[in-house]
Design a protein around this motif. Sequence first.
Motif, PDB file in Angstrom:
ATOM      1  N   ASP A 135      -7.431   2.405 -18.289  1.00  0.00           N
ATOM      2  CA  ASP A 135      -6.463   2.085 -17.729  1.00  0.00           C
ATOM      3  C   ASP A 135      -5.872   1.486 -18.628  1.00  0.00           C
ATOM      4  O   ASP A 135      -4.832   0.312 -18.226  1.00  0.00           O
ATOM      5  CB  ASP A 135      -7.128   1.198 -16.728  1.00  0.00           C
ATOM      6  CG  ASP A 135      -8.212  -0.297 -18.192  1.00  0.00           C
ATOM      7  OD1 ASP A 135      -8.048   0.388 -19.277  1.00  0.00           O
ATOM      8  OD2 ASP A 135      -9.005  -1.067 -18.007  1.00  0.00           O
ATOM      9  N   VAL A 136      -5.455   1.720 -19.846  1.00  0.00           N
ATOM     10  CA  VAL A 136      -3.905   2.123 -20.162  1.00  0.00           C
ATOM     11  C   VAL A 136      -4.205   2.914 -21.466  1.00  0.00           C
ATOM     12  O   VAL A 136      -4.993   3.293 -22.021  1.00  0.00           O
ATOM     13  CB  VAL A 136      -4.377   0.305 -21.563  1.00  0.00           C
ATOM     14  CG1 VAL A 136      -6.054   0.759 -22.979  1.00  0.00           C
ATOM     15  CG2 VAL A 136      -3.371   0.318 -22.255  1.00  0.00           C
ATOM     16  N   THR A 137      -2.389   3.109 -21.372  1.00  0.00           N
ATOM     17  CA  THR A 137      -2.278   4.560 -22.368  1.00  0.00           C
ATOM     18  C   THR A 137      -1.111   4.139 -23.833  1.00  0.00           C
ATOM     19  O   THR A 137      -0.963   2.522 -24.161  1.00  0.00           O
ATOM     20  CB  THR A 137      -1.252   5.210 -21.834  1.00  0.00           C
ATOM     21  OG1 THR A 137      -2.361   5.690 -20.310  1.00  0.00           O
ATOM     22  CG2 THR A 137      -0.826   6.062 -22.558  1.00  0.00           C
ATOM     23  N   PHE A 138      -1.834   3.785 -25.255  1.00  0.00           N
ATOM     24  CA  PHE A 138      -0.712   3.499 -26.007  1.00  0.00           C
ATOM     25  C   PHE A 138      -0.789   5.452 -26.438  1.00  0.00           C
ATOM     26  O   PHE A 138      -0.536   6.659 -26.230  1.00  0.00           O
ATOM     27  CB  PHE A 138      -1.763   3.904 -27.610  1.00  0.00           C
ATOM     28  CG  PHE A 138      -2.886   2.680 -27.073  1.00  0.00           C
ATOM     29  CD1 PHE A 138      -2.376   1.286 -28.260  1.00  0.00           C
ATOM     30  CD2 PHE A 138      -4.240   2.288 -26.478  1.00  0.00           C
ATOM     31  CE1 PHE A 138      -2.786   0.327 -28.224  1.00  0.00           C
ATOM     32  CE2 PHE A 138      -4.278   0.951 -26.348  1.00  0.00           C
ATOM     33  CZ  PHE A 138      -4.022  -0.345 -26.860  1.00  0.00           C
ATOM     34  N   GLU A 139       1.136   5.078 -26.384  1.00  0.00           N
ATOM     35  CA  GLU A 139       1.834   6.370 -27.727  1.00  0.00           C
ATOM     36  C   GLU A 139       1.893   5.796 -28.309  1.00  0.00           C
ATOM     37  O   GLU A 139       2.975   4.912 -29.206  1.00  0.00           O
ATOM     38  CB  GLU A 139       3.157   6.074 -26.614  1.00  0.00           C
ATOM     39  CG  GLU A 139       4.287   7.197 -27.277  1.00  0.00           C
ATOM     40  CD  GLU A 139       5.564   8.213 -26.342  1.00  0.00           C
ATOM     41  OE1 GLU A 139       6.148   7.733 -27.511  1.00  0.00           O
ATOM     42  OE2 GLU A 139       4.918   7.913 -25.001  1.00  0.00           O
ATOM     43  N   VAL A 140       1.349   7.045 -30.309  1.00  0.00           N
ATOM     44  CA  VAL A 140       1.651   6.562 -30.977  1.00  0.00           C
ATOM     45  C   VAL A 140       2.243   8.151 -31.413  1.00  0.00           C
ATOM     46  O   VAL A 140       1.524   9.430 -31.349  1.00  0.00           O
ATOM     47  CB  VAL A 140      -0.299   6.462 -31.983  1.00  0.00           C
ATOM     48  CG1 VAL A 140       0.439   6.273 -33.219  1.00  0.00           C
ATOM     49  CG2 VAL A 140      -0.508   5.104 -30.785  1.00  0.00           C
ATOM     50  N   ASN A 141       3.038   8.014 -32.126  1.00  0.00           N
ATOM     51  CA  ASN A 141       4.014   8.700 -32.972  1.00  0.00           C
ATOM     52  C   ASN A 141       4.219  10.074 -31.577  1.00  0.00           C
ATOM     53  O   ASN A 141       4.087  11.193 -32.160  1.00  0.00           O
ATOM     54  CB  ASN A 141       3.707   8.855 -34.266  1.00  0.00           C
ATOM     55  CG  ASN A 141       4.076   9.711 -35.214  1.00  0.00           C
ATOM     56  OD1 ASN A 141       5.283   9.708 -34.459  1.00  0.00           O
ATOM     57  ND2 ASN A 141       3.857  10.484 -36.529  1.00  0.00           N
ATOM     58  N   GLY A 142       4.847   9.623 -30.587  1.00  0.00           N
ATOM     59  CA  GLY A 142       4.442  10.626 -30.013  1.00  0.00           C
ATOM     60  C   GLY A 142       3.377  11.026 -29.380  1.00  0.00           C
ATOM     61  O   GLY A 142       3.595  12.389 -28.378  1.00  0.00           O
ATOM     62  N   SER A 193       6.339   1.470 -17.449  1.00  0.00           N
ATOM     63  CA  SER A 193       5.861   2.220 -17.322  1.00  0.00           C
ATOM     64  C   SER A 193       3.656   2.093 -17.799  1.00  0.00           C
ATOM     65  O   SER A 193       3.586   2.902 -17.195  1.00  0.00           O
ATOM     66  CB  SER A 193       5.141   3.595 -18.198  1.00  0.00           C
ATOM     67  OG  SER A 193       6.335   3.283 -19.334  1.00  0.00           O
ATOM     68  N   GLY A 194       3.938   0.749 -18.589  1.00  0.00           N
ATOM     69  CA  GLY A 194       2.939   0.068 -18.934  1.00  0.00           C
ATOM     70  C   GLY A 194       1.987   0.943 -19.925  1.00  0.00           C
ATOM     71  O   GLY A 194       0.844   0.534 -20.224  1.00  0.00           O
ATOM     72  N   VAL A 195       2.821   1.795 -20.535  1.00  0.00           N
ATOM     73  CA  VAL A 195       2.230   2.186 -21.587  1.00  0.00           C
ATOM     74  C   VAL A 195       2.612   1.273 -23.440  1.00  0.00           C
ATOM     75  O   VAL A 195       3.566   0.843 -22.893  1.00  0.00           O
ATOM     76  CB  VAL A 195       3.218   4.161 -22.268  1.00  0.00           C
ATOM     77  CG1 VAL A 195       3.154   3.662 -23.496  1.00  0.00           C
ATOM     78  CG2 VAL A 195       2.594   4.352 -21.587  1.00  0.00           C
ATOM     79  N   ILE A 196       1.250   1.156 -24.091  1.00  0.00           N
ATOM     80  CA  ILE A 196       1.817   0.371 -25.394  1.00  0.00           C
ATOM     81  C   ILE A 196       2.425   1.611 -26.092  1.00  0.00           C
ATOM     82  O   ILE A 196       1.665   2.593 -26.511  1.00  0.00           O
ATOM     83  CB  ILE A 196       0.225  -0.132 -25.643  1.00  0.00           C
ATOM     84  CG1 ILE A 196       0.119  -1.075 -23.860  1.00  0.00           C
ATOM     85  CG2 ILE A 196       0.910  -0.971 -26.922  1.00  0.00           C
ATOM     86  CD1 ILE A 196      -1.074  -1.443 -24.459  1.00  0.00           C
ATOM     87  N   HIS A 197       3.478   1.590 -26.888  1.00  0.00           N
ATOM     88  CA  HIS A 197       4.024   1.698 -28.326  1.00  0.00           C
ATOM     89  C   HIS A 197       4.096   1.803 -29.553  1.00  0.00           C
ATOM     90  O   HIS A 197       3.539   0.238 -29.584  1.00  0.00           O
ATOM     91  CB  HIS A 197       5.780   1.914 -27.806  1.00  0.00           C
ATOM     92  CG  HIS A 197       5.643   3.033 -26.241  1.00  0.00           C
ATOM     93  ND1 HIS A 197       6.195   4.119 -26.251  1.00  0.00           N
ATOM     94  CD2 HIS A 197       6.206   1.598 -25.010  1.00  0.00           C
ATOM     95  CE1 HIS A 197       7.125   4.547 -25.062  1.00  0.00           C
ATOM     96  NE2 HIS A 197       6.828   3.563 -24.200  1.00  0.00           N
TER      97      HIS A 197
END
Length: 391
Positions: free
Chosen positions: A195-202, A234-238
């Motif tokens: 239920d959550v998405t992380f974006e880490v260095n691409g 968009s609900g993405v944690i960067h």
Amino acid sequence: MSSFAGVSVLDGGKLCPSTKTFVKTSSACGYHLLVVQGYAQTKKETPAGRCIASRDFGVGGHRWSIAYYPNGENVNCAEFVSLYVCRLNCDEKHVEAKFEFSFIDEVEWQNQVCIRGTKTYSFPSDAPSWGHSRFMKIDALERSMNLEEDDCFTVRCDIMVCDNTEDDASGTELVLVPDIHHNLNNLLGSKVGADVTFEVNGATFAVHRCVLAAQSKVFMAQLFGPMKEGTSTSGVIHIQDMEATVFKALLNFIYTDSFPNMDDDIMEDGEMSEAMEEGQEEEPAVEGEKWLQWLQDLLVAADRYDVQRLKFICEKQLSEHISVGSVMSTLSLAEQHHCQGLKQACFKFIQVQSPSCLQTVMASNGWDHVCTTYPSVLKELFAMLASKHHK
């Protein structure tokens, strides 16, 4: 409680005849002691890639031994001691087991709660051994308290045989290990219910906020509390300041409570994958530097998200892998993240170095960084060196 499964004594690179007899315990949890006497001679006479085997011992109805490589399993880890658990009765079906290597006085690693939290390994008939190619750096062992004044050290190997039934065919009681860590790892891999998405260095990671929040107060505040920030529409944690392999290792630990396999994560790095495709081999020194940087970054991540057990394990690993080239960067890391044990390990390492090695340390970029950022640390270091000189 683990049962005693015998002791092996290695002296001069050979197994002492008095400890060759097979010893077993009917318990599913047992430990074997490997006593290495005459360490210096054993190291001198045993080249990289050659092991010395312990006596056979029985745990959980199966026959095991320990393989000790004084100069590493191969040339790529020749600066390290390697240790492996080998299953010997390979005519039977594969066996699921957990294991832990520790020095005899490291009691915090020898209780069943700790061992239950480690990864479960499959020992099939065609690949019956698992272990650590980089158990401990050789120079770290030689300056540590684990190597006693009589040139001897003792390693304890705990084994826990796992199964899903109460008893096996021989009547040996087996351990019913909880499946929760395995199930959570499958949940992480399948992304079901994420239920959550992380974006880490691409790279992106779909995860479950309740799992993260349960294991980390920082994630709890970030995902459910007043720290809710860094989330796009968009609900993405960067996360910009972390390598994807480090964040992946952090997630694996949070879901499984098992220390991640560093070698696997490093090998998944894009640059190394490209090198493998081109048929290039990574130089041992370069590979070691990447491994050390990965471990340092993982400690930073553990501290950042308040995953204290992972931080403690990283600190212990770094304490055992200090070198002339890395001691100042490690000391800076220890001071920045309040790792007192790691800081003292760096001090002890510097204290026993020769004048030429000290010059190399002082010529490093890490020395300049500590001078500028943490001058109080240098005062402590100089006071320690002065105290040693007066003695």
